[in-house]
Scaffold this active site. Structure first.
Site, PDB file in Angstrom:
ATOM      1  N   HIS A  70     -42.368  54.938 128.633  1.00 26.11           N
ATOM      2  CA  HIS A  70     -41.019  55.486 128.727  1.00 26.11           C
ATOM      3  C   HIS A  70     -40.057  54.569 129.485  1.00 26.11           C
ATOM      4  CE1 HIS A  70     -38.513  58.955 127.905  1.00 26.11           C
ATOM      5  NE2 HIS A  70     -38.018  58.889 129.131  1.00 26.11           N
ATOM      6  N   ASP A  74     -45.320  58.421 125.069  1.00 24.39           N
ATOM      7  CA  ASP A  74     -44.995  57.259 125.900  1.00 24.39           C
ATOM      8  C   ASP A  74     -45.152  57.550 127.388  1.00 24.39           C
ATOM      9  OD1 ASP A  74     -42.841  58.868 126.540  1.00 24.39           O
ATOM     10  OD2 ASP A  74     -41.307  57.482 125.827  1.00 24.39           O
ATOM     11  N   SER A 108     -34.092  58.803 126.475  1.00 27.51           N
ATOM     12  CA  SER A 108     -34.648  60.005 127.083  1.00 27.51           C
ATOM     13  C   SER A 108     -33.666  61.179 126.980  1.00 27.51           C
ATOM     14  CB  SER A 108     -35.046  59.705 128.530  1.00 27.51           C
ATOM     15  OG  SER A 108     -35.827  60.726 129.069  1.00 27.51           O
ATOM     16  N   HIS A 109     -33.234  61.741 128.124  1.00 29.38           N
ATOM     17  CA  HIS A 109     -32.243  62.822 128.075  1.00 29.38           C
ATOM     18  C   HIS A 109     -30.893  62.321 127.567  1.00 29.38           C
ATOM     19  CE1 HIS A 109     -30.643  66.685 130.266  1.00 29.38           C
ATOM     20  NE2 HIS A 109     -30.528  66.742 128.965  1.00 29.38           N
TER      21      HIS A 109
END
Length: 304
Positions: free
Chosen positions: A270, A248, A107-108
């Site tokens: 996710h 996602d 993710s990030h």
């Protein structure tokens, strides 16, 4: 003759007994450089008994990998998180004597890892982006436009609570800065400063190698995967922000692309991508732990 036969048979049975049950797994994930895992927004290394990368560090270590789970601000800009990660990478290199690390960010954590590779490519062997927000998230765009001040206050409170419960209190939190970084506009601005591995086309692949750093990515494309997972209904709702584009639940498949795209359509959401929630994932898809092990083996094959 019979005595000789039984001696040979006994020797064979003894050899089988002392060989590990899964001999092919020995050294399967043993990379040249340490593997460093980087969490995403509102992430942590461990929250009580729950790991962010649930079961993944142990699975990688079981095959011979050196694995480190880093902790950066649960919510902050990519650059702030990137500098925090860089400091930890230096500490890992000093402790291990390794020349480089293999960064894997979720993710990030994807852009956070990319920042380190951009400013210090000499310290990074590879960057693997797992559902990385490499071209922004429609969900971040929506949140920025929906009562931004309230979102920021609530986000800061949540990030501070996560840091406290995970034993990392004191790390700076800025939910507004994190949403700005994860927005489409913020991601494009970041990419102009740190373009390595980012596809030039809307949904293609990026450069496989830049300044000696290898780039990879993978992601899921099924927001709802298990009726027992408490996070799935929320991800099914947030997936509506993408207007039908493959995603996602928080990141579109095209936005996740970086360098060599391994797959962008795993039947995972996710959270599944990092084996959350506590391993409750899609029973009809490759287990995410296996995908991480496969990537470690891929890096091993490249001498990384």
């Amino acid at each position: 003759m019979k005595t000789r036969f039984w001696q040979l048979l006994s020797t064979l049975l003894l050899a089988i007994a002392i060989v590990p049950g899964n001999a092919s797994a020995a050294g399967y994930t043993q990379t040249k450089y340490p593997i460093v895992l980087v969490h995403g927004l509102f992430g942590f290394d461990k929250l009580g008994p729950v790991e962010y990368f649930y079961g993944i560090p142990a699975a990688l270590r079981s095959g011979g990998a050196q694995v480190y789970v880093t902790t950066v601000s649960a919510a902050n800009s990519t650059e702030v998180r990137g500098e925090q990660l860089l400091a930890q990478v230096r500490q890992i290199l000093a402790a291990t004597g390794a020349a480089k690390v293999n960064l894997i960010g979720h993710s990030h954590g994807g852009p956070t890892a990319r920042y380190v590779a951009s400013v210090r490519p000499d310290l990074v062997a590879s960057v693997t982006s797992v559902a990385g927000v490499n071209k922004g998230s429609k969900v971040a765009d929506v949140l920025i436009g929906a009562i931004p001040n309230t979102s920021g206050v609530l986000g800061n409170g949540l990030a501070a609570l996560i840091s406290l419960l995970s034993g990392n209190a004191g790390m700076p939190q800025n939910a507004g800065a994190s949403l700005a970084s994860l927005s489409t506009a913020g991601s494009l601005a970041f990419n102009s400063r740190h373009p390595q591995g980012v596809p030039a086309s809307a949904c293609g692949e990026g450069a496989y190698q830049v300044q000696g750093v290898y780039y990879f990515s993978w992601s899921g494309a099924q927001p709802y995967t298990n009726v027992l997972d408490v996070g799935d209904p929320l991800l099914a709702a947030t997936s509506l922000a993408f207007g039908g584009a493959k995603n996602d639940g928080l990141v579109s498949s095209c936005s996740s692309h970086l360098g060599k795209v391994i797959r962008d359509d795993y039947a995972m959401n996710h959270l599944d991508e990092v084996n959350q929630f506590v391993g409750i994932v899609n029973l009809f898809e490759t287990n995410p732990v296996t995908v991480f092990r496969q990537q470690a083996n891929r890096l091993q094959g490249l001498g990384l």
